[in-house]
Design a protein around this motif. Structure first.
Motif, PDB file in Angstrom:
ATOM      1  N   ALA A   1      29.592  38.367  39.099  1.00  0.00           N
ATOM      2  CA  ALA A   1      29.323  39.764  38.750  1.00  0.00           C
ATOM      3  C   ALA A   1      27.894  40.201  39.061  1.00  0.00           C
ATOM      4  O   ALA A   1      27.664  41.351  39.446  1.00  0.00           O
ATOM      5  CB  ALA A   1      29.631  40.001  37.274  1.00  0.00           C
TER       6      ALA A   1
ATOM      7  N   ARG B   1      40.123  38.110  39.171  1.00  0.00           N
ATOM      8  CA  ARG B   1      39.307  38.706  38.114  1.00  0.00           C
ATOM      9  C   ARG B   1      38.260  37.709  37.601  1.00  0.00           C
ATOM     10  O   ARG B   1      37.111  38.066  37.379  1.00  0.00           O
ATOM     11  CB  ARG B   1      40.218  39.185  36.968  1.00  0.00           C
ATOM     12  CG  ARG B   1      39.575  40.139  36.010  1.00  0.00           C
ATOM     13  CD  ARG B   1      40.534  40.809  35.021  1.00  0.00           C
ATOM     14  NE  ARG B   1      41.756  40.105  34.698  1.00  0.00           N
ATOM     15  CZ  ARG B   1      42.975  40.427  35.167  1.00  0.00           C
ATOM     16  NH1 ARG B   1      43.134  41.449  35.969  1.00  0.00           N
ATOM     17  NH2 ARG B   1      44.040  39.740  34.810  1.00  0.00           N
ATOM     18  N   ARG B   2      38.658  36.431  37.454  1.00  0.00           N
ATOM     19  CA  ARG B   2      37.691  35.405  37.023  1.00  0.00           C
ATOM     20  C   ARG B   2      36.578  35.229  38.046  1.00  0.00           C
ATOM     21  O   ARG B   2      35.418  35.060  37.690  1.00  0.00           O
ATOM     22  CB  ARG B   2      38.407  34.067  36.778  1.00  0.00           C
ATOM     23  CG  ARG B   2      39.211  34.054  35.506  1.00  0.00           C
ATOM     24  CD  ARG B   2      39.542  32.673  34.978  1.00  0.00           C
ATOM     25  NE  ARG B   2      39.833  31.645  35.939  1.00  0.00           N
ATOM     26  CZ  ARG B   2      41.056  31.221  36.276  1.00  0.00           C
ATOM     27  NH1 ARG B   2      42.116  31.782  35.725  1.00  0.00           N
ATOM     28  NH2 ARG B   2      41.210  30.256  37.151  1.00  0.00           N
ATOM     29  N   ARG B   3      36.925  35.272  39.333  1.00  0.00           N
ATOM     30  CA  ARG B   3      35.896  35.141  40.377  1.00  0.00           C
ATOM     31  C   ARG B   3      34.964  36.356  40.362  1.00  0.00           C
ATOM     32  O   ARG B   3      33.762  36.222  40.550  1.00  0.00           O
ATOM     33  CB  ARG B   3      36.518  34.965  41.763  1.00  0.00           C
ATOM     34  CG  ARG B   3      37.299  33.688  41.922  1.00  0.00           C
ATOM     35  CD  ARG B   3      36.417  32.466  41.738  1.00  0.00           C
ATOM     36  NE  ARG B   3      37.223  31.263  41.798  1.00  0.00           N
ATOM     37  CZ  ARG B   3      37.303  30.370  40.822  1.00  0.00           C
ATOM     38  NH1 ARG B   3      36.592  30.524  39.716  1.00  0.00           N
ATOM     39  NH2 ARG B   3      38.063  29.315  40.955  1.00  0.00           N
ATOM     40  N   HIS B   4      35.522  37.541  40.135  1.00  0.00           N
ATOM     41  CA  HIS B   4      34.681  38.742  40.049  1.00  0.00           C
ATOM     42  C   HIS B   4      33.714  38.624  38.871  1.00  0.00           C
ATOM     43  O   HIS B   4      32.551  39.015  38.993  1.00  0.00           O
ATOM     44  CB  HIS B   4      35.547  39.988  39.905  1.00  0.00           C
ATOM     45  CG  HIS B   4      36.254  40.364  41.170  1.00  0.00           C
ATOM     46  ND1 HIS B   4      37.000  41.513  41.275  1.00  0.00           N
ATOM     47  CD2 HIS B   4      36.337  39.764  42.376  1.00  0.00           C
ATOM     48  CE1 HIS B   4      37.512  41.604  42.493  1.00  0.00           C
ATOM     49  NE2 HIS B   4      37.129  40.535  43.176  1.00  0.00           N
ATOM     50  N   GLU B   5      34.181  38.098  37.750  1.00  0.00           N
ATOM     51  CA  GLU B   5      33.308  37.893  36.590  1.00  0.00           C
ATOM     52  C   GLU B   5      32.270  36.814  36.877  1.00  0.00           C
ATOM     53  O   GLU B   5      31.104  36.942  36.503  1.00  0.00           O
ATOM     54  CB  GLU B   5      34.135  37.518  35.358  1.00  0.00           C
ATOM     55  CG  GLU B   5      34.990  38.649  34.842  1.00  0.00           C
ATOM     56  CD  GLU B   5      36.023  38.208  33.811  1.00  0.00           C
ATOM     57  OE1 GLU B   5      36.050  36.998  33.432  1.00  0.00           O
ATOM     58  OE2 GLU B   5      36.822  39.058  33.387  1.00  0.00           O
ATOM     59  N   GLN B   6      32.693  35.742  37.537  1.00  0.00           N
ATOM     60  CA  GLN B   6      31.791  34.624  37.857  1.00  0.00           C
ATOM     61  C   GLN B   6      30.606  35.078  38.704  1.00  0.00           C
ATOM     62  O   GLN B   6      29.488  34.631  38.499  1.00  0.00           O
ATOM     63  CB  GLN B   6      32.590  33.539  38.590  1.00  0.00           C
ATOM     64  CG  GLN B   6      31.798  32.325  38.989  1.00  0.00           C
ATOM     65  CD  GLN B   6      32.685  31.298  39.710  1.00  0.00           C
ATOM     66  OE1 GLN B   6      33.895  31.430  39.822  1.00  0.00           O
ATOM     67  NE2 GLN B   6      32.041  30.253  40.205  1.00  0.00           N
TER      68      GLN B   6
ATOM     69  N   GLU C   1      35.022  45.226  45.346  1.00  0.00           N
ATOM     70  CA  GLU C   1      35.341  43.808  45.496  1.00  0.00           C
ATOM     71  C   GLU C   1      34.372  43.137  46.467  1.00  0.00           C
ATOM     72  O   GLU C   1      34.608  42.021  46.905  1.00  0.00           O
ATOM     73  CB  GLU C   1      36.774  43.636  46.003  1.00  0.00           C
ATOM     74  CG  GLU C   1      37.818  44.092  44.999  1.00  0.00           C
ATOM     75  CD  GLU C   1      39.232  43.813  45.460  1.00  0.00           C
ATOM     76  OE1 GLU C   1      39.486  43.712  46.679  1.00  0.00           O
ATOM     77  OE2 GLU C   1      40.104  43.695  44.582  1.00  0.00           O
TER      78      GLU C   1
ATOM     79  N   ARG D   1      27.621  41.632  42.596  1.00  0.00           N
ATOM     80  CA  ARG D   1      28.653  42.606  42.972  1.00  0.00           C
ATOM     81  C   ARG D   1      28.044  43.946  43.331  1.00  0.00           C
ATOM     82  O   ARG D   1      27.088  44.396  42.710  1.00  0.00           O
ATOM     83  CB  ARG D   1      29.605  42.763  41.795  1.00  0.00           C
ATOM     84  CG  ARG D   1      30.871  43.483  42.107  1.00  0.00           C
ATOM     85  CD  ARG D   1      31.798  43.395  40.915  1.00  0.00           C
ATOM     86  NE  ARG D   1      33.111  43.907  41.257  1.00  0.00           N
ATOM     87  CZ  ARG D   1      34.146  43.859  40.469  1.00  0.00           C
ATOM     88  NH1 ARG D   1      34.040  43.316  39.275  1.00  0.00           N
ATOM     89  NH2 ARG D   1      35.301  44.352  40.859  1.00  0.00           N
TER      90      ARG D   1
ATOM     91  N   ARG E   1      44.681  37.283  38.195  1.00  0.00           N
ATOM     92  CA  ARG E   1      43.899  36.669  37.104  1.00  0.00           C
ATOM     93  C   ARG E   1      42.760  35.827  37.661  1.00  0.00           C
ATOM     94  O   ARG E   1      41.634  35.902  37.170  1.00  0.00           O
ATOM     95  CB  ARG E   1      44.791  35.827  36.210  1.00  0.00           C
ATOM     96  CG  ARG E   1      45.740  36.674  35.360  1.00  0.00           C
ATOM     97  CD  ARG E   1      46.615  35.795  34.554  1.00  0.00           C
ATOM     98  NE  ARG E   1      47.325  34.903  35.496  1.00  0.00           N
ATOM     99  CZ  ARG E   1      48.492  34.346  35.281  1.00  0.00           C
ATOM    100  NH1 ARG E   1      49.104  34.528  34.150  1.00  0.00           N
ATOM    101  NH2 ARG E   1      49.066  33.584  36.185  1.00  0.00           N
TER     102      ARG E   1
END
Length: 161
Positions: A112, A105-110, A120, A115, A102
């Motif tokens: 994005a 996933r938040r870090r990936h969204e933060q 990843e 990216r 979780r």
């Protein structure tokens, strides 16, 4: 001569940080503190010479990791970073952040916008570098991870009793 005598006396009555005779059994750190009563690990404070309870399962600590390779950063998660990192090309472990998928996933969204596709991997931007620096807090990521593992082992041992 006076300084040598004073140093010897001090090492008998005070603690001295030095290399452990062998790595800590609890966290693997090579650094220890030698007290007049014996050695303790400098990272997790495990008393040198005491064996971990073999009946206990190894603790599990999920982490979000930040690995740098050139101008790219991989943000991923694992419960076993040493094993996981053998399969990933990297030059440096920037930080560990305690958390699971979780948080990953938040870090990936933060991050994005930085990216690379659906991977990843991210561009090493000032924002990501600053975030990793804040998460690391000026500490060696492996020392932080060793401390978390030691705390988890101690907690599991206390709960078992």
């Amino acid at each position: 001569m006076h300084l040598a005598v004073a140093a010897e006396w001090s090492s008998r009555t005070q603690s001295v940080t030095d290399l452990l005779p062998s790595p800590c059994l609890a966290c693997g750190s090579p650094i220890g503190v030698h007290y007049p009563s014996g050695w303790a690990c400098a990272v997790c404070e495990w008393r040198y010479g005491e064996a971990p309870d073999s009946d206990l399962a190894p603790p599990r600590v999920d982490v979000v990791y930040y690995l740098r390779h050139g101008d790219r950063v991989k943000i991923g998660t694992t419960a076993n970073p040493r094993q996981r990192f053998t399969a990933i090309w990297h030059e440096e472990v920037l930080a560990f952040e305690r958390g699971d998928r979780r948080l990953e996933r938040r870090r990936h969204e933060q991050f994005a916008a930085d990216r690379f596709g659906g991977s990843e991997w991210f561009r090493l931007t000032p924002a990501i570098a600053e975030h990793a620096d804040v998460v690391a807090g000026g500490r060696d990521p492996w020392d932080v991870y060793a401390r978390w593992m030691s705390e988890a082992a101690a907690l599991s041992d206390r709960q078992r009793r």
